[in-house]
Write a protein that holds these residues in place. Structure first.
Motif, short mmCIF file in Angstrom:
data_model
loop_
_atom_site.label_atom_id
_atom_site.label_comp_id
_atom_site.label_asym_id
_atom_site.label_seq_id
_atom_site.Cartn_x
_atom_site.Cartn_y
_atom_site.Cartn_z
N GLY A 72 -36.03 9.86 58.14
CA GLY A 72 -36.94 9.78 59.28
C GLY A 72 -38.30 10.38 58.96
O GLY A 72 -39.35 9.83 59.32
N ALA A 73 -38.30 11.50 58.25
CA ALA A 73 -39.57 12.14 57.86
C ALA A 73 -40.33 11.26 56.87
O ALA A 73 -41.56 11.12 56.98
CB ALA A 73 -39.30 13.51 57.26
N ILE A 74 -39.62 10.64 55.94
CA ILE A 74 -40.29 9.75 54.98
C ILE A 74 -40.92 8.57 55.71
O ILE A 74 -42.08 8.21 55.45
CB ILE A 74 -39.30 9.28 53.89
CG1 ILE A 74 -38.95 10.44 52.95
CG2 ILE A 74 -39.87 8.09 53.10
CD1 ILE A 74 -37.80 10.15 52.00
N SER A 75 -40.20 7.98 56.64
CA SER A 75 -40.74 6.87 57.42
C SER A 75 -41.98 7.30 58.20
O SER A 75 -42.99 6.59 58.22
CB SER A 75 -39.67 6.34 58.38
OG SER A 75 -40.18 5.29 59.17
N ALA A 76 -41.92 8.47 58.81
CA ALA A 76 -43.08 8.97 59.57
C ALA A 76 -44.25 9.28 58.64
O ALA A 76 -45.41 9.02 58.99
CB ALA A 76 -42.68 10.22 60.36
N LEU A 77 -43.98 9.78 57.45
CA LEU A 77 -45.07 10.09 56.51
C LEU A 77 -45.69 8.81 55.93
O LEU A 77 -46.89 8.79 55.64
CB LEU A 77 -44.57 11.01 55.41
CG LEU A 77 -44.26 12.44 55.88
CD1 LEU A 77 -43.62 13.25 54.76
CD2 LEU A 77 -45.49 13.13 56.41
N ILE A 78 -44.91 7.76 55.80
CA ILE A 78 -45.48 6.47 55.40
C ILE A 78 -46.44 6.00 56.49
O ILE A 78 -47.55 5.54 56.22
CB ILE A 78 -44.37 5.43 55.12
CG1 ILE A 78 -43.65 5.79 53.82
CG2 ILE A 78 -44.94 4.01 55.06
CD1 ILE A 78 -42.38 4.99 53.57
N GLY A 79 -46.00 6.13 57.74
CA GLY A 79 -46.88 5.79 58.86
C GLY A 79 -48.13 6.66 58.88
O GLY A 79 -49.23 6.18 59.16
N ALA A 80 -47.97 7.93 58.56
CA ALA A 80 -49.12 8.84 58.51
C ALA A 80 -50.10 8.42 57.43
O ALA A 80 -51.32 8.52 57.62
CB ALA A 80 -48.65 10.28 58.28
N SER A 81 -49.59 7.93 56.32
CA SER A 81 -50.50 7.47 55.26
C SER A 81 -51.28 6.24 55.70
O SER A 81 -52.47 6.10 55.38
CB SER A 81 -49.74 7.21 53.95
OG SER A 81 -48.89 6.10 54.08
#
Length: 169
Positions: A72-81
Motif C-alpha cells: 500500500g505504501a509503495i502504491s501511494a509513493l508511486i502516486g506521489a511521484s
C-alpha cells in the motif's frame, strides 16, 4: 491496560474509505465543477484507486498486514511521484512547458500503447495549467500531500501492531 485495541482491519478499511473520498472529490471536480482532467490527473486517480484496492484487500484478508502495508505504501509513493511530476510541470516557466497533446480519447484510439502510457505518466502542456488553488496549494499539490499521508498511514499499521503487541504482554 488498553481501552481501545488496535485493529489493522479497521485501519485498512479507513484507508480504503479515504481513497474513496479522494476519488469522489475528483469526480465532483470533473462532473460538477467541470474541470477536465489532464493525463497526469487521470494517472493520479488510478494510483488512488490501486492504493484503495490494496487497502480493501488488506481489510478483507486480515492476514499479512506487513506485506499489505508495504505494498500500500509503495502504491501511494508511486502516486506521489506522479503528483510530484505534476507540481513540477505547473511550476515550469511558460517557455519550458511541453506542448499540449491531442485529447485523451484520440490518443487512446490512434497512438501505440507505449506512447499512450508515456503520455499518461509524463504529462503534457495541459498538465501545466493551474485550474484552482485552495489554501495556497494547487490540486496536484494537495494530491501529493494525500499520497504521502496514505503512505504513512499504511506503514503506521506495522508500528501500531507491534506497539500494541508489546503493551499487551
Amino acid at each position: 491496560m488498553n481501552i481501545v485495541k488496535f485493529n489493522p482491519r479497521l485501519w485498512f478499511f479507513l484507508g480504503f474509505t479515504g481513497c474513496c473520498a479522494l476519488l469522489a472529490m475528483g469526480a465532483f471536480m470533473q462532473f460538477v465543477e467541470e474541470l477536465e482532467p489532464c493525463p497526469l490527473c487521470i494517472s493520479q486517480r488510478l494510483a488512488i484507486l490501486s492504493t484503495g484496492i490494496i487497502f480493501l484487500f488488506a481489510g478483507i484478508h486480515n492476514r499479512a498486514h506487513k506485506v499489505y502495508a508495504v505494498i500500500g505504501a509503495i502504491s501511494a509513493l508511486i502516486g506521489a511521484s506522479i503528483s510530484t511530476r505534476h507540481v513540477w510541470l505547473q511550476h515550469l516557466p511558460p517557455d519550458q512547458v511541453p506542448e499540449c497533446s491531442p485529447g485523451l480519447e484520440y490518443v487512446f484510439q490512434h497512438f501505440p500503447l507505449a506512447d499512450t502510457i508515456k503520455l499518461m505518466l509524463t504529462g503534457t502542456g495541459e498538465c501545466a495549467q493551474i485550474e484552482g488553488i485552495f489554501l495556497g496549494l494547487t490540486i496536484p499539490a494537495w494530491t501529493l500531500i494525500a499520497f504521502l499521508m496514505l503512505a504513512v498511514f499504511s506503514l503506521a499499521t506495522i508500528w501500531l501492531k507491534a506497539h500494541c503487541e508489546q503493551t499487551d504482554v
